[in-house]
Enzyme design. Structure first.
Site, PDB file in Angstrom:
ATOM      1  N   ASP A  90      42.382  66.862 -53.376  1.00 41.54           N
ATOM      2  CA  ASP A  90      42.008  68.206 -53.813  1.00 41.54           C
ATOM      3  C   ASP A  90      40.491  68.322 -53.750  1.00 41.54           C
ATOM      4  O   ASP A  90      39.768  67.624 -54.468  1.00 41.54           O
ATOM      5  CB  ASP A  90      42.514  68.432 -55.241  1.00 41.54           C
ATOM      6  N   ASP A  99      42.418  74.055 -49.625  1.00 38.60           N
ATOM      7  CA  ASP A  99      41.591  73.008 -50.237  1.00 38.60           C
ATOM      8  C   ASP A  99      42.368  71.788 -50.714  1.00 38.60           C
ATOM      9  O   ASP A  99      41.802  70.900 -51.343  1.00 38.60           O
ATOM     10  CB  ASP A  99      40.789  73.584 -51.402  1.00 38.60           C
ATOM     11  N   GLU A 100      43.660  71.738 -50.437  1.00 34.38           N
ATOM     12  CA  GLU A 100      44.468  70.602 -50.891  1.00 34.38           C
ATOM     13  C   GLU A 100      45.355  70.101 -49.753  1.00 34.38           C
ATOM     14  O   GLU A 100      45.799  70.882 -48.915  1.00 34.38           O
ATOM     15  CB  GLU A 100      45.368  71.010 -52.068  1.00 34.38           C
TER      16      GLU A 100
END
Length: 421
Positions: free
Chosen positions: A9, A105-106
């Site tokens: 993350d 974003d992960e």
């Protein structure tokens, strides 16, 4: 043998990318948002100093500034975020080809088959990836290490920023079960309310509940949540581009100013419907249901849905459904802050067929011609950019202003696609 799953993350991703250009602001409370003067008044991301003051993602700017009067606001640059997300993915793929993005974003990584190539120690490899991200991109990540995707995600959330947390078969009862049930993946507000009404407020209480009773309360989703809580989740990490098709395609916008009147609302719905239809075509899908959500300036939201006359991925048909729904539940004179249009009940194009419309002769032929036209527009936009071609109906004064043609700034995109099978 258990799998070795990472969940990586990127910490405060939007804010961290923006601060690469403003390193002198790192120790100050900083948030990324749209232009407050253009009604993009929602916090999209915040850095750690802002988080420490209680600033939260998705709250309004005025709420954030009540907590942090000196909050520094930076505009969003989505092209930058896509670029750095791509670079992060390239780092992940040095260690495995099983990299499944979960939003911008992960990502999940399955390193079970490659860990022996990098020393065999999962924690050491997680730290190696974390350091490479920091040195090469100037960004930090939190990494969860576990034997399934759900617990790996809980691990990356457990300690932030710039940390590694291992959730193993030996410690998950101690680490995971005391957490609020809302920390568990895909426990939304409605599910949380139902669980709370039955005295289930922690993940451990969810794990201890009767699985069949949860299915009775929440349907199939209840059984899935029980599997998540007990560590029985087994879904694979899929390489990017091979994830199952979405269950819905939606687009939502907060407009630069309140929309009033049927013409302005129609212009906003047309923009959203075109993007939804394009998303359907890119996935090779057609929808059988259209849902619309309308939000007032006071943040009151009304949602309605209806079936389509036939499976479709044509923007005009989606727009017609959306406008019909809005006309039935909303006064055209009432101001509108935001609208979301969602296509659901999706079918693969090859399975959707084209049913005969007995009440509208020629409807199938018109739909086919319109679909061919919109696919041709897709190809032009892919080659020359999104704004290269538009329908003539999109050239009204209201449509140009709502798109941001005058200012160069589009409305704030509220949509996001996240999924896990």
């Amino acid at each position: 043998m258990d799998r070795i799953i990472f969940h990586c993350d990127l910490n405060a991703f939007y804010a961290s990318v923006e601060l690469l250009s403003y390193p002198h602001l790192r120790q100050l409370p900083v948030a990324v948002c749209g232009d407050p003067g253009s009604r993009h008044g929602i916090i999209l991301a915040k850095n750690e100093p802002a988080k420490a003051l209680g600033v939260k993602t998705a709250e309004t700017i005025w709420q954030a500034r009540r907590k942090a009067p000196d909050l520094v606001l930076l505009p969003a640059h989505h092209d930058k975020y896509r670029y750095y997300s791509k670079l992060a993915g390239e780092i992940y793929r040095r260690y495995t080809d099983l990299v499944e993005p979960f939003g911008i974003d992960e990502s999940w990584l399955d390193v079970t088959g490659t860990i022996h190539l990098f020393g065999g120690d999962p924690v050491a490899l997680a730290n190696r990836i974390r350091e490479e991200m920091k040195q090469e991109l100037g960004l930090t990540i939190s990494v969860g290490v576990s034997f399934n995707k759900v617990f790996a995600k809980l691990g990356s959330d457990y300690k932030k920023p710039d940390a590694v947390t291992v959730i193993s078969r030996e410690n998950y009862r101690d680490l995971v079960w005391p957490l609020p049930v809302t920390d568990l993946l895909f426990v939304g507000r409605a599910s949380a309310r139902t669980l709370e009404a039955h005295n289930i407020s922690t993940i451990g209480e969810l794990a201890a509940a009767d699985r069949e009773e949860l299915i009775r309360l929440l349907g199939k989703h209840g059984g899935q949540l029980h599997d998540y809580a007990t560590g029985a989740e087994r879904s694979p990490v899929r390489p990017a581009g091979t994830a199952p098709p979405p269950k819905s395609v939606g687009k939502g916008l907060t407009f630069r100013r309140n929309l009033t009147g049927e013409e302005e609302i129609r212009a906003g719905v047309r923009m959203l419907s075109e993007r939804v239809a394009m998303g359907l075509r890119r996935h090779g899908m057609k929808c059988t249901t259209v849902q619309v959500a309308v939000r007032s300036p006071e943040f009151k939201t009304i949602s309605r849905q209806r079936g389509t006359d036939a499976p479709t991925n044509v923007s005009r048909e989606i727009m017609a459904c959306a406008m019909d729904l809005i006309g039935r539940c909303w006064s055209w004179t009432s101001p509108v802050r935001a609208i979301t249009v969602t296509a659901s009940g999706l079918l693969p194009e090859e399975e959707a067929g084209d049913q005969l419309d007995l009440f509208t002769p020629g409807a199938s032929e018109k739909r086919e011609k319109q679909e061919k036209l919109e696919r041709a527009m897709d190809r032009l936009r892919d080659k020359y950019g999104r704004h290269v071609v538009r329908f003539a109906s999109n050239q009204t004064e209201a449509a140009r202003e709502i798109r941001g043609d005058r200012t160069g700034e589009e409305p704030e995109d509220l949509s996001g696609e996240r999924r896990m099978e």
